[in-house]
Enzyme design. Structure first.
Site, PDB file in Angstrom:
ATOM      1  N   ASP A 152     -23.804 -34.501 -31.026  1.00 15.51           N
ATOM      2  CA  ASP A 152     -22.866 -34.390 -29.909  1.00 15.51           C
ATOM      3  C   ASP A 152     -23.484 -34.801 -28.573  1.00 15.51           C
ATOM      4  OD1 ASP A 152     -24.552 -32.175 -29.851  1.00 15.51           O
ATOM      5  OD2 ASP A 152     -22.939 -30.689 -29.863  1.00 15.51           O
TER       6      ASP A 152
ATOM      7  N   GLN B   3     -25.318 -30.580 -33.336  1.00 13.17           N
ATOM      8  CA  GLN B   3     -26.650 -30.880 -33.867  1.00 13.17           C
ATOM      9  C   GLN B   3     -27.222 -29.705 -34.671  1.00 13.17           C
ATOM     10  OE1 GLN B   3     -28.229 -32.862 -29.880  1.00 13.17           O
ATOM     11  NE2 GLN B   3     -29.680 -33.125 -31.559  1.00 13.17           N
ATOM     12  N   HIS B   4     -28.260 -30.038 -35.446  1.00 14.45           N
ATOM     13  CA  HIS B   4     -29.164 -29.079 -36.087  1.00 14.45           C
ATOM     14  C   HIS B   4     -28.596 -28.309 -37.271  1.00 14.45           C
ATOM     15  CE1 HIS B   4     -31.917 -29.749 -32.807  1.00 14.45           C
ATOM     16  NE2 HIS B   4     -31.188 -29.116 -31.919  1.00 14.45           N
TER      17      HIS B   4
END
Length: 492
Positions: free
Chosen positions: A245, A82-83
């Site tokens: 994820d 992520q991110h």
């Protein structure tokens, strides 16, 4: 469709790519492969990767499958870290290395976002208070520090978005991963142009640079020719929307509302699936969406298995050796305590913090140090479970221990002790790839991922009972006391 139809679930994490091939109808595992990510710059606070390493690792995984297995693949989907921020120019070239979730160079930019909206406003609008780990903070850093790169931005992507784009040519994402950007409202299922404008000014010209947000049961598209050739797949393979994820793991576990997870990877996470959105103005709980249309309130810590890996190096053992030492360690009121903020911390928000060993004595043993390392990581995550409850999230269901650290007997035993109740360690430890495979099966069959999850044998695992005679509450109390002593103001 092939006589034996297979689907591929991809887990593109910080350190490696893992792929599972599973039978479409039954979810039975047919094959799996993994390959490391090599082009990485990790020098805290910087953490960056060349996205090409994700593609190379994905191709290497498929190269390890047989021709027959690859010929039977009918769909695939990607769950990614992520991110992360991937910036692409008009010619399709990546403009700079991707900034990863654990890159904290944008801590100052994250703080400045609060000058434009209050924490309450951010939480109400996008479910979370954006920190240095969030994509919006990383974009703000690039715009401020790399104006030449900023002028060339044509597409903005998350890591899983970029892989889906390489596979299909479609610039798309899903609501789960989008909910970690800081510019998506998971409760309304819409891009939040007003939040993006805090960073870019007039957001009108920037919205077209963001990926289209697909619903859980939508398909990104068929695989394109060059991607099919690179992976050895048929051009009829369908590609699912993908997700983050943590969302992939929740789907792969078949979680029900109230079930909780503690995940031990490079980072640590504690989360639960929920039917209602969460918004925590303290910033502790991130109000993410999940991969099925619901929500995934989550707490993340930066310091997890990297901590025990580091302590293992100090003591001259491998991770398994450290676990053996920890299992031989003795609990007690004078045992040392590790507050494990080695590389700064996200929860609590201490981007400049360092780890603290407390209670060291001349007779402190290797076993006690190993025990303190495992407990320090877990206590931070169990604080996260407490934060979920404080935010009104139901956590009365089963607790699952997942991630690479879940294979450690020491982490298993200590987690059960701190929980004070039995915990579940899943039989399949590749839950992220499994969740992506569920998504792929939904794309191939035209069904909703939640319906596929009901039919597949998800959530099975080993029950780990806490050993008698050890009070996990006392262990957590010692940790909390030392954490307050080391960081009395909650920030540095």
């Amino acid at each position: 469709m092939a006589d034996r139809a297979l689907v591929a679930g991809v887990d593109s994490s910080t350190q490696s790519t893992k792929v599972e091939l599973r039978e479409l109808d039954s979810g039975q595992l047919a094959a799996r492969a993994s390959a490391p990510h090599t082009h990485t710059c990790w020098d805290p606070p910087v953490s960056e990767q060349d996205p090409q390493t994700w593609w190379e690792a994905l191709a290497e995984c498929f190269a390890r499958f047989t021709d027959a297995d690859r010929a039977d693949v009918v769909a695939l989907s990607v769950a990614g870290q992520q991110h992360g921020l991937v910036l692409v120019g008009e010619d399709g070239a990546v403009l700079r290395p991707a900034k990863l979730w654990n890159d904290t160079t944008s801590a100052l930019q994250a703080g400045s976002l609060m000058a434009h909206r209050t924490p309450q406003e951010w939480a109400q609008r996008c479910g979370s208070v954006p920190l240095a780990s969030f994509t919006i903070s990383k974009l703000a850093w690039v715009l401020e520090h790399e104006p030449e790169v900023a002028r060339q931005i044509d597409r903005i992507m998350l890591p899983h978005d970029w892989l889906t784009w390489r596979l299909t040519g479609a610039h798309v994402t899903d609501r789960g991963d989008a909910s970690g950007t800081g510019w998506f409202d998971p409760a309304r299922n819409e891009l939040a142009a007003d939040l993006l404008s805090v960073v870019v000014g007039d957001a009108h010209d920037w919205l077209s640079r963001l990926p289209q947000v697909l619903a859980p049961d939508e398909v990104a598209g068929p695989i394109i020719g060059d991607a099919a050739a690179a992976l050895g797949l048929s051009e009829e393979v369908l590609v699912g929307p993908g997700t983050g994820d943590n969302m992939g793991a929740a789907l792969g576990l078949g979680l029900q509302p109230g079930d909780t997870v503690v995940s031990l990877g490079t980072s640590g996470t504690a989360y639960s699936v929920s039917l209602t959105p969460a918004n925590d103005p303290s910033g502790t709980v991130a109000g993410f969406a999940d991969a099925t249309g619901g929500y995934l309130p989550l707490v993340c810590t930066l310091n997890a298995t990297r901590v025990t890996d580091t302590v293992a190096q100090w003591l001259g053992v491998e991770a398994a050796g450290l676990a053996e030492l920890a299992l031989a360690g003795e609990d007690g009121p004078n045992a040392p305590v590790l507050v494990p903020y080695f590389d700064g911390e996200r929860t609590p928000y201490l981007p400049d913090a360092h780890g603290v060993f407390a209670g060291l004595r001349s007779d402190t043993t290797r076993e006690e140090l190993a025990l303190a390392a495992h407990d320090g990581v877990l206590c931070g995550l169990f604080d996260g479970l407490d934060a979920l409850r404080t935010a009104g999230v139901a956590t009365s269901g089963r607790l699952h221990l997942i991630g690479g650290g879940a294979r450690s007997a020491a982490y298993q035993e200590r987690a059960a002790i701190l929980h004070g109740e039995p915990i579940v360690v899943p039989d399949d430890d590749e839950t992220v790839a499994l969740g992506a495979a569920v998504q792929a099966a939904a794309s191939a069959s035209g069904r909703h991922p939640a319906d596929v999850a009901v039919d597949w044998p998800l959530g099975r695992g080993t029950l780990v009972e806490p050993p008698p005679g050890i009070d996990g509450g006392e262990v957590r109390a010692r940790y909390a006391d030392q954490q307050r002593r080391a960081f009395p103001f909650g920030s540095e």
